[in-house]
Enzyme design. Structure first.
Site, PDB file in Angstrom:
ATOM      1  N   ASP A  16       1.788  -2.966  -5.067  1.00 21.78           N
ATOM      2  CA  ASP A  16       2.905  -3.565  -4.335  1.00 21.78           C
ATOM      3  C   ASP A  16       2.357  -4.609  -3.370  1.00 21.78           C
ATOM      4  O   ASP A  16       1.144  -4.669  -3.135  1.00 21.78           O
ATOM      5  CB  ASP A  16       3.769  -2.503  -3.643  1.00 21.78           C
ATOM      6  CG  ASP A  16       3.041  -1.728  -2.557  1.00 21.78           C
ATOM      7  OD1 ASP A  16       1.789  -1.688  -2.589  1.00 21.78           O
ATOM      8  OD2 ASP A  16       3.709  -1.157  -1.688  1.00 21.78           O
ATOM      9  N   HIS A  60     -10.457  -0.402  -9.065  1.00 22.01           N
ATOM     10  CA  HIS A  60      -9.709  -1.294  -8.173  1.00 22.01           C
ATOM     11  C   HIS A  60     -10.668  -1.894  -7.144  1.00 22.01           C
ATOM     12  O   HIS A  60     -11.620  -1.234  -6.720  1.00 22.01           O
ATOM     13  CB  HIS A  60      -8.609  -0.491  -7.469  1.00 22.01           C
ATOM     14  CG  HIS A  60      -7.589  -1.339  -6.796  1.00 22.01           C
ATOM     15  ND1 HIS A  60      -7.760  -1.836  -5.515  1.00 22.01           N
ATOM     16  CD2 HIS A  60      -6.396  -1.804  -7.219  1.00 22.01           C
ATOM     17  CE1 HIS A  60      -6.705  -2.557  -5.182  1.00 22.01           C
ATOM     18  NE2 HIS A  60      -5.860  -2.560  -6.195  1.00 22.01           N
TER      19      HIS A  60
END
Length: 225
Positions: free
Chosen positions: A64, A187
């Site tokens: 997000d 990530h």
């Protein structure tokens, strides 16, 4: 490569669906109540404005948007000029420095230069309430961004998907690996970058693949702003 198709061509029907309009209405209502939501209304779909479908080469999936003051502007991992470079993006720059000797680390975190070259910087959730990470994770954005991945899969060829972290890698099953190329790694967050993001060499691999596809490689060095 898509044959001069536009995002409108492949997403217009999706945007007519009731769930999509409910998302927009909910966000509009929140903004009218004075709730601060990032990115600004004009920048929510910035990724699609800056990266044309017919020029698409690479998809980088984020989660997000940044929830800090004025950070998010509609491109995954990118921040507006003048905003401090976030840790994940700093780690991305660090990896490119190790991977591509000609890379010059910029003093800003705006990645519009990548987007305009055909790198779709797509968050799977497109909005967030200020100061509240993942606050819009139940709004329905994932259904829309899943459809974005599906239309890319169906209407393009030889797109390189960079899936960093488990959330992004969940999207792998929506991609036909015979039509496209998928690169995975940890990530770039400080929590996980040392578990397989550093040393992944995705940026040089992208350019090797683009040359194989007879396409122009990406210049990963953003110009000064």
């Amino acid at each position: 490569m898509a044959n001069k198709l536009t995002w409108y061509d492949v997403l217009a029907e999706e945007k007519k669906k009731s769930y999509f309009n409910k998302i927009l209405k909910k966000i509009s209502n929140e903004r009218m109540k004075g709730v601060v939501i990032y990115p600004s209304q004009k920048n929510v779909f910035n990724a699609f404005r800056l990266t044309k479908l017919h020029n698409l080469k690479v998809v980088i999936l984020g989660q997000d948007p940044y929830h800090g003051t004025n950070q998010a502007h509609g491109l995954a991992f990118s921040v507006l000029p003048g905003i401090a470079i976030p840790p994940s993006l700093s780690n991305i720059y660090k990896e490119i420095e190790q991977d591509i000797p000609s890379f010059v680390r910029p003093k800003h975190g705006c990645l519009e230069h990548w987007a305009k070259q055909g790198v779709l910087l797509l968050n799977t959730i497109l909005t967030v309430e200020a100061g509240k990470a993942h606050s819009h994770s139940d709004f329905g954005w994932q259904r829309f961004t899943d459809q974005v991945i599906s239309v890319i899969n169906d209407n393009c060829r030889d797109i390189i998907f960079l899936l960093w972290g488990k959330n992004a890698q969940k999207k792998s099953d929506k991609i036909d690996h015979r039509r496209h190329y998928v690169l995975t790694a940890a990530h770039p967050s400080p929590l996980s970058a040392y578990n397989g993001f550093f040393g992944c060499k995705h940026f040089s691999q992208v350019n090797v693949l683009l040359k194989l596809y007879n396409r122009v490689p990406i210049n990963w060095t953003p110009p000064p702003v």
